[in-house]
Write an enzyme that holds these catalytic residues in place. Structure first.
Site, PDB file in Angstrom:
ATOM      1  N   LYS A 279       0.831  -1.210   0.000  1.00 15.67           N
ATOM      2  CA  LYS A 279       0.000   0.000   0.000  1.00 15.67           C
ATOM      3  C   LYS A 279       0.871   1.269   0.000  1.00 15.67           C
ATOM      4  CE  LYS A 279      -2.238  -0.966   3.850  1.00 15.67           C
ATOM      5  NZ  LYS A 279      -1.599  -2.232   4.301  1.00 15.67           N
TER       6      LYS A 279
ATOM      7  N   ARG B 266      -9.047   0.834   9.676  1.00 11.35           N
ATOM      8  CA  ARG B 266      -8.673  -0.539  10.003  1.00 11.35           C
ATOM      9  C   ARG B 266      -9.741  -1.236  10.847  1.00 11.35           C
ATOM     10  NH1 ARG B 266      -2.711   0.259   9.536  1.00 11.35           N
ATOM     11  NH2 ARG B 266      -1.614  -1.656   9.974  1.00 11.35           N
TER      12      ARG B 266
ATOM     13  N   ARG C 141      -0.019  -8.777  13.583  1.00  8.65           N
ATOM     14  CA  ARG C 141      -0.584  -7.758  12.686  1.00  8.65           C
ATOM     15  C   ARG C 141      -1.524  -8.395  11.657  1.00  8.65           C
ATOM     16  NH1 ARG C 141       4.497  -5.105  10.422  1.00  8.65           N
ATOM     17  NH2 ARG C 141       3.131  -3.548   9.485  1.00  8.65           N
TER      18      ARG C 141
ATOM     19  N   ARG D 181      11.919  -7.276   4.379  1.00  7.61           N
ATOM     20  CA  ARG D 181      11.849  -5.873   4.795  1.00  7.61           C
ATOM     21  C   ARG D 181      12.455  -5.707   6.198  1.00  7.61           C
ATOM     22  NH1 ARG D 181       6.130  -2.631   4.593  1.00  7.61           N
ATOM     23  NH2 ARG D 181       5.756  -3.494   6.645  1.00  7.61           N
TER      24      ARG D 181
ATOM     25  N   ARG E 170      12.514  -2.662  10.841  1.00 12.23           N
ATOM     26  CA  ARG E 170      11.312  -2.195  11.548  1.00 12.23           C
ATOM     27  C   ARG E 170      10.916  -3.252  12.567  1.00 12.23           C
ATOM     28  NH1 ARG E 170       6.111  -0.254   8.104  1.00 12.23           N
ATOM     29  NH2 ARG E 170       4.898  -1.211   9.750  1.00 12.23           N
TER      30      ARG E 170
HETATM   31  P1  AMP Z   1       1.253   0.253   9.294  1.00 11.26           P
HETATM   32  O1  AMP Z   1       2.524   0.943   8.941  1.00 11.26           O
HETATM   33  O2  AMP Z   1       0.054   0.817   8.584  1.00 11.26           O
HETATM   34  O3  AMP Z   1       1.320  -1.247   9.145  1.00 11.26           O
HETATM   35  O4  AMP Z   1       0.973   0.551  10.845  1.00 11.26           O
HETATM   36  C1  AMP Z   1       1.919   0.192  11.839  1.00 11.26           C
HETATM   37  C2  AMP Z   1       1.223   0.080  13.184  1.00 11.26           C
HETATM   38  O5  AMP Z   1       0.631   1.335  13.537  1.00 11.26           O
HETATM   39  C3  AMP Z   1       0.063  -0.915  13.234  1.00 11.26           C
HETATM   40  O6  AMP Z   1       0.518  -2.244  13.479  1.00 11.26           O
HETATM   41  C4  AMP Z   1      -0.748  -0.361  14.409  1.00 11.26           C
HETATM   42  O7  AMP Z   1      -0.126  -0.641  15.642  1.00 11.26           O
HETATM   43  C5  AMP Z   1      -0.633   1.141  14.181  1.00 11.26           C
HETATM   44  N1  AMP Z   1      -1.688   1.649  13.274  1.00 11.26           N
HETATM   45  C6  AMP Z   1      -1.510   2.199  12.049  1.00 11.26           C
HETATM   46  N2  AMP Z   1      -2.672   2.579  11.496  1.00 11.26           N
HETATM   47  C7  AMP Z   1      -3.632   2.239  12.404  1.00 11.26           C
HETATM   48  C8  AMP Z   1      -5.052   2.338  12.419  1.00 11.26           C
HETATM   49  N3  AMP Z   1      -5.723   2.855  11.377  1.00 11.26           N
HETATM   50  N4  AMP Z   1      -5.698   1.887  13.512  1.00 11.26           N
HETATM   51  C9  AMP Z   1      -5.045   1.383  14.573  1.00 11.26           C
HETATM   52  N5  AMP Z   1      -3.709   1.229  14.619  1.00 11.26           N
HETATM   53  C10 AMP Z   1      -2.993   1.657  13.552  1.00 11.26           C
END
Ligand code: AMP
Length: 189
Positions: free
Chosen positions: A13, A88, A144, A127, A133
């Site tokens: 994404k 989400r 996740r 990654r 990360r």
């Molecule tokens: P991402 O980079 O989008 O995979 O987000 C990394 C982490 O940030 C996720 O595993 C959640 O802990 C938190 N996070 C990001 N976006 C959201 C969201 N829309 N709702 C809740 N937690 C989020």
């Protein structure tokens, strides 16, 4: 244009959002990037969410909705927004509808990157090795994925029912995925 890029973590994404920003001048709203920036800055919010991010769990709807609201307010008049990693949960999707409605807008298109979970695991392991990360380590990544399947995947039928969901093969090359997104966007407008 309000476009949601939808899919599990590491589906590509972010990569595709950045291409759309470069090509169309849309603004990428990645709640993950915003939360990581908060953690890196050591802000009050960052300290509050640090452990949650590291565990792979979701932060509260309230926090991410406030972040999106703030970005919509500071970027009024933008050509378009790409929601990356948001919404989400069903609660977040409802809140986004309300935020957009109050601005006379709506979610125009949801593009779902369809990927194979085993292949995702391989992608994310790479990654993790390259970028380090913390939440990409295999154990956290499986949390996740579980969160995605439990809390986020239920949004698929909701957007499908509205007729705004398009599916693109997320396992194809970056350029092929990008062409698929362009085609889906043409249909959406
Ligand atoms: P991402 O980079 O989008 O995979 O987000 C990394 C982490 O940030 C996720 O595993 C959640 O802990 C938190 N996070 C990001 N976006 C959201 C969201 N829309 N709702 C809740 N937690 C989020």
């Amino acid at each position: 244009m309000n476009l949601i890029l939808f899919g599990p973590p590491a589906a590509g994404k972010g990569t595709q959002a950045k291409k759309l920003v470069a090509e169309r001048g849309y603004i990428q709203l990645s709640t993950g990037d915003m939360l990581r920036a908060a953690v890196a800055s050591g802000s009050e919010l960052g300290n509050k969410v640090k452990a949650i991010l590291e565990s792979g769990a979701l932060v509260s709807d309230e926090i991410v909705i406030a972040l999106i609201d703030e970005q919509l307010n500071t970027n009024e008049g933008a050509a378009g927004f790409i929601y990356d990693g948001f919404p989400r949960t069903v609660g977040q999707a409802e809140a986004l509808d309300k935020l957009l409605e109050s601005r006379g807008e709506r979610v125009d298109c949801v593009i779902r990157l369809v990927v194979d979970e085993q292949a995702l695991l391989a992608r994310v392991t790479k990654r993790f090795e390259e970028q380090g990360r913390k939440d990409d380590n295999p154990e956290t990544f499986s949390v996740r994925l579980e969160k995605y399947n439990g809390d986020t995947a239920p949004l698929v039928p909701i957007y499908a029912e509205r007729g705004i969901l398009r599916e693109v093969d997320g396992m194809a090359s970056i350029d092929e995925v990008s062409s698929g997104i362009d085609a889906a966007l043409k249909e959406a407008v």
